[in-house]
Design a protein around this motif. Structure first.
Motif, PDB file in Angstrom:
ATOM      1  N   SER A   1       1.035  -1.297   0.065  1.00 23.95           N
ATOM      2  CA  SER A   1       0.057  -0.051   0.088  1.00 23.95           C
ATOM      3  C   SER A   1       0.958   1.169  -0.090  1.00 23.95           C
ATOM      4  CB  SER A   1      -0.989  -0.098   1.115  1.00 23.95           C
ATOM      5  OG  SER A   1      -1.652   1.212   1.216  1.00 23.95           O
ATOM      6  N   LEU A   2       0.724   2.254  -0.786  1.00 28.52           N
ATOM      7  CA  LEU A   2       1.707   3.387  -1.201  1.00 28.52           C
ATOM      8  C   LEU A   2       0.525   4.499  -1.159  1.00 28.52           C
ATOM      9  CD1 LEU A   2       4.286   3.927  -1.803  1.00 28.52           C
ATOM     10  CD2 LEU A   2       3.637   4.228  -4.045  1.00 28.52           C
ATOM     11  N   GLN A   3       0.896   5.720  -0.584  1.00 33.33           N
ATOM     12  CA  GLN A   3       0.153   6.801  -0.420  1.00 33.33           C
ATOM     13  C   GLN A   3       1.001   7.943  -0.884  1.00 33.33           C
ATOM     14  OE1 GLN A   3      -1.597   6.886   3.648  1.00 33.33           O
ATOM     15  NE2 GLN A   3      -3.652   6.244   2.941  1.00 33.33           N
ATOM     16  N   TYR A   4       0.419   8.892  -1.486  1.00 32.14           N
ATOM     17  CA  TYR A   4       1.205  10.008  -1.982  1.00 32.14           C
ATOM     18  C   TYR A   4       0.415  11.317  -1.589  1.00 32.14           C
ATOM     19  CZ  TYR A   4       3.439  13.590  -4.976  1.00 32.14           C
ATOM     20  OH  TYR A   4       4.262  14.571  -5.582  1.00 32.14           O
ATOM     21  N   ASN A   5       0.948  12.321  -1.170  1.00 26.69           N
ATOM     22  CA  ASN A   5       0.332  13.369  -0.458  1.00 26.69           C
ATOM     23  C   ASN A   5       0.774  14.638  -1.456  1.00 26.69           C
ATOM     24  OD1 ASN A   5      -0.482  16.015   0.469  1.00 26.69           O
ATOM     25  ND2 ASN A   5      -0.291  15.397   2.422  1.00 26.69           N
ATOM     26  N   SER A   6      -0.036  14.749  -2.438  1.00 32.45           N
ATOM     27  CA  SER A   6       0.190  15.943  -3.845  1.00 32.45           C
ATOM     28  C   SER A   6       0.802  17.273  -3.019  1.00 32.45           C
ATOM     29  CB  SER A   6      -0.975  16.039  -4.755  1.00 32.45           C
ATOM     30  OG  SER A   6      -1.943  16.251  -4.113  1.00 32.45           O
ATOM     31  N   ARG A   7      -0.052  17.570  -2.037  1.00 31.67           N
ATOM     32  CA  ARG A   7       0.495  18.900  -1.448  1.00 31.67           C
ATOM     33  C   ARG A   7       1.879  19.025  -0.829  1.00 31.67           C
ATOM     34  NH1 ARG A   7      -3.363  19.833   2.654  1.00 31.67           N
ATOM     35  NH2 ARG A   7      -4.805  18.830   1.292  1.00 31.67           N
ATOM     36  N   THR A   8       2.031  18.051  -0.072  1.00 40.94           N
ATOM     37  CA  THR A   8       3.447  17.838   0.577  1.00 40.94           C
ATOM     38  C   THR A   8       4.606  17.292  -0.288  1.00 40.94           C
ATOM     39  OG1 THR A   8       2.942  15.774   1.657  1.00 40.94           O
ATOM     40  CG2 THR A   8       2.300  17.931   3.039  1.00 40.94           C
ATOM     41  N   LYS A   9       4.133  16.496  -1.156  1.00 43.61           N
ATOM     42  CA  LYS A   9       5.010  15.595  -2.118  1.00 43.61           C
ATOM     43  C   LYS A   9       5.783  14.556  -1.335  1.00 43.61           C
ATOM     44  CE  LYS A   9       4.296  18.674  -5.604  1.00 43.61           C
ATOM     45  NZ  LYS A   9       2.884  18.542  -6.038  1.00 43.61           N
ATOM     46  N   ILE A  10       4.962  14.146  -0.454  1.00 49.18           N
ATOM     47  CA  ILE A  10       5.563  12.898   0.362  1.00 49.18           C
ATOM     48  C   ILE A  10       4.910  11.697   0.129  1.00 49.18           C
ATOM     49  CG2 ILE A  10       5.974  12.176   2.869  1.00 49.18           C
ATOM     50  CD1 ILE A  10       6.152  14.868   3.888  1.00 49.18           C
ATOM     51  N   ILE A  11       5.643  10.574  -0.040  1.00 47.85           N
ATOM     52  CA  ILE A  11       5.083   9.338  -0.408  1.00 47.85           C
ATOM     53  C   ILE A  11       5.339   8.599   1.115  1.00 47.85           C
ATOM     54  CG2 ILE A  11       5.651   7.088  -1.603  1.00 47.85           C
ATOM     55  CD1 ILE A  11       7.017   8.731  -3.908  1.00 47.85           C
ATOM     56  N   TYR A  12       3.960   7.756   1.025  1.00 44.67           N
ATOM     57  CA  TYR A  12       4.082   6.977   2.610  1.00 44.67           C
ATOM     58  C   TYR A  12       3.874   5.444   2.230  1.00 44.67           C
ATOM     59  CZ  TYR A  12       2.919  11.315   4.560  1.00 44.67           C
ATOM     60  OH  TYR A  12       3.064  12.726   5.242  1.00 44.67           O
ATOM     61  N   PHE A  13       4.865   4.698   2.608  1.00 48.40           N
ATOM     62  CA  PHE A  13       4.831   3.213   2.611  1.00 48.40           C
ATOM     63  C   PHE A  13       4.060   2.736   3.462  1.00 48.40           C
ATOM     64  CE2 PHE A  13       9.110   4.829   0.978  1.00 48.40           C
ATOM     65  CZ  PHE A  13       8.794   4.586  -0.530  1.00 48.40           C
ATOM     66  N   ARG A  14       3.060   2.105   3.281  1.00 45.07           N
ATOM     67  CA  ARG A  14       2.182   1.663   4.502  1.00 45.07           C
ATOM     68  C   ARG A  14       2.375  -0.184   4.725  1.00 45.07           C
ATOM     69  NH1 ARG A  14       1.304   6.008   7.245  1.00 45.07           N
ATOM     70  NH2 ARG A  14       0.040   7.570   5.913  1.00 45.07           N
ATOM     71  N   THR A  15       2.746  -0.705   3.869  1.00 41.13           N
ATOM     72  CA  THR A  15       3.213  -1.975   3.839  1.00 41.13           C
ATOM     73  C   THR A  15       4.478  -2.395   3.639  1.00 41.13           C
ATOM     74  OG1 THR A  15       2.073  -2.679   2.028  1.00 41.13           O
ATOM     75  CG2 THR A  15       0.547  -2.531   3.841  1.00 41.13           C
ATOM     76  N   GLU A  16       5.099  -3.468   3.325  1.00 45.47           N
ATOM     77  CA  GLU A  16       6.199  -4.077   2.878  1.00 45.47           C
ATOM     78  C   GLU A  16       6.320  -3.586   1.356  1.00 45.47           C
ATOM     79  OE1 GLU A  16       8.205  -8.066   1.594  1.00 45.47           O
ATOM     80  OE2 GLU A  16       8.226  -7.608   3.890  1.00 45.47           O
ATOM     81  N   THR A  17       7.496  -2.900   0.988  1.00 41.79           N
ATOM     82  CA  THR A  17       7.552  -2.104  -0.035  1.00 41.79           C
ATOM     83  C   THR A  17       9.045  -2.686  -0.880  1.00 41.79           C
ATOM     84  OG1 THR A  17       6.354  -0.325   0.723  1.00 41.79           O
ATOM     85  CG2 THR A  17       7.630   0.113  -1.462  1.00 41.79           C
ATOM     86  N   THR A  18       8.968  -2.992  -1.892  1.00 42.19           N
ATOM     87  CA  THR A  18      10.319  -3.292  -2.648  1.00 42.19           C
ATOM     88  C   THR A  18      10.683  -1.878  -3.734  1.00 42.19           C
ATOM     89  OG1 THR A  18       9.928  -5.508  -2.398  1.00 42.19           O
ATOM     90  CG2 THR A  18      11.666  -4.637  -4.054  1.00 42.19           C
ATOM     91  N   VAL A  19      11.771  -1.559  -3.610  1.00 37.67           N
ATOM     92  CA  VAL A  19      12.232  -0.272  -4.400  1.00 37.67           C
ATOM     93  C   VAL A  19      13.514  -0.632  -5.212  1.00 37.67           C
ATOM     94  CG1 VAL A  19      12.964   2.260  -4.718  1.00 37.67           C
ATOM     95  CG2 VAL A  19      11.406   1.529  -2.854  1.00 37.67           C
ATOM     96  N   ILE A  20      13.293  -0.805  -6.379  1.00 36.25           N
ATOM     97  CA  ILE A  20      14.615  -0.797  -7.393  1.00 36.25           C
ATOM     98  C   ILE A  20      14.868   0.325  -8.161  1.00 36.25           C
ATOM     99  CG2 ILE A  20      15.334  -2.186  -9.182  1.00 36.25           C
ATOM    100  CD1 ILE A  20      13.422  -4.417  -8.307  1.00 36.25           C
ATOM    101  N   ASP A  21      16.376   0.832  -7.983  1.00 32.93           N
ATOM    102  CA  ASP A  21      16.687   2.062  -8.459  1.00 32.93           C
ATOM    103  C   ASP A  21      17.396   1.891  -9.951  1.00 32.93           C
ATOM    104  OD1 ASP A  21      19.207   1.446  -8.299  1.00 32.93           O
ATOM    105  OD2 ASP A  21      19.885   2.759  -6.652  1.00 32.93           O
ATOM    106  N   LYS A  22      17.497   2.909 -10.437  1.00 38.13           N
ATOM    107  CA  LYS A  22      18.233   2.894 -11.908  1.00 38.13           C
ATOM    108  C   LYS A  22      19.446   2.139 -12.068  1.00 38.13           C
ATOM    109  CE  LYS A  22      20.377   7.443 -11.822  1.00 38.13           C
ATOM    110  NZ  LYS A  22      21.213   7.632 -11.346  1.00 38.13           N
ATOM    111  N   ASP A  23      20.001   1.803 -10.927  1.00 35.22           N
ATOM    112  CA  ASP A  23      21.479   1.046 -11.078  1.00 35.22           C
ATOM    113  C   ASP A  23      21.066  -0.268 -10.634  1.00 35.22           C
ATOM    114  OD1 ASP A  23      22.892   3.283 -11.743  1.00 35.22           O
ATOM    115  OD2 ASP A  23      22.995   3.980  -9.587  1.00 35.22           O
ATOM    116  N   ASN A  24      19.784  -0.819 -10.511  1.00 39.27           N
ATOM    117  CA  ASN A  24      19.478  -2.060 -10.069  1.00 39.27           C
ATOM    118  C   ASN A  24      19.718  -2.260  -8.702  1.00 39.27           C
ATOM    119  OD1 ASN A  24      17.594  -3.724 -11.427  1.00 39.27           O
ATOM    120  ND2 ASN A  24      19.551  -5.177 -12.216  1.00 39.27           N
TER     121      ASN A  24
END
Length: 172
Positions: A1-24
């Motif tokens: 679950s992911l939430q994004y506040n468009s006013r503050t520009k903050i992303i909230y991760f509510r559950t386990e989240t996997t992130v893969i960047d441009k360098d893998n």
């Protein structure tokens, strides 16, 4: 679950989240937030993995602009290439300077070429990474204790040179 506040520009991760960047590089977190303006993250229990390193801990703070990272609680930093794992309560990693500082119950385990393990504990451990193997170092400060099957030692401070596995003991 992911939430994004468009006013503050903050992303909230509510559950386990996997992130893969441009360098893998891959990171898995149980939760937290990411400020897209400041590029700073405060994350709960997670693991980050690059081609060369793995870093885990209970609380992770990332500053992507300054390339400055901090892990608090049950911190474990592993160098896959060096077969070296450093443990502690608190880790500070400066990616621009290629240095990692570990303190609070800091200790290290290094698997040697002979299959033995060198253990080293100290109040503070500093890992200095460098593209040239001869310039890679591990520095240990205050109350250093060393143990291996055929070696034991104590010193105020120690320098471990990874290229040739030399331990230099300083004071007492």
């Amino acid at each position: 679950s992911l939430q994004y506040n468009s006013r503050t520009k903050i992303i909230y991760f509510r559950t386990e989240t996997t992130v893969i960047d441009k360098d893998n590089n891959k990171a898995v977190y149980e939760g937290g937030d990411y400020d897209t303006k400041t590029r700073q993250s405060d994350l709960k229990r997670g693991q980050a993995e690059t081609k060369a390193y793995t870093l885990t801990g209970s609380k992770i703070s990332l500053d992507d602009l300054r390339k400055f990272y901090r892990v608090k609680g049950n911190a474990v930093m592993t160098s896959k290439e060096e077969q070296l794992t450093i443990y502690g309560d608190d880790v500070i990693y400066d990616r621009q300077k290629n240095t990692g500082k570990v303190f609070g119950n800091a200790w290290m385990a290094k698997v040697t070429d002979e299959g033995d393990t060198l253990f080293l504990s100290a109040d503070t451990l500093v890992s200095i990474d460098h593209p040239e193997p001869a310039k890679k170092r591990l520095l240990a400060y205050k109350n250093v204790k060393i143990y291996k099957a055929d070696l034991q030692g104590q010193a105020d401070s120690v320098e471990y040179r990874q290229a040739d596995s030399i331990l230099v003991l300083y004071r007492n």
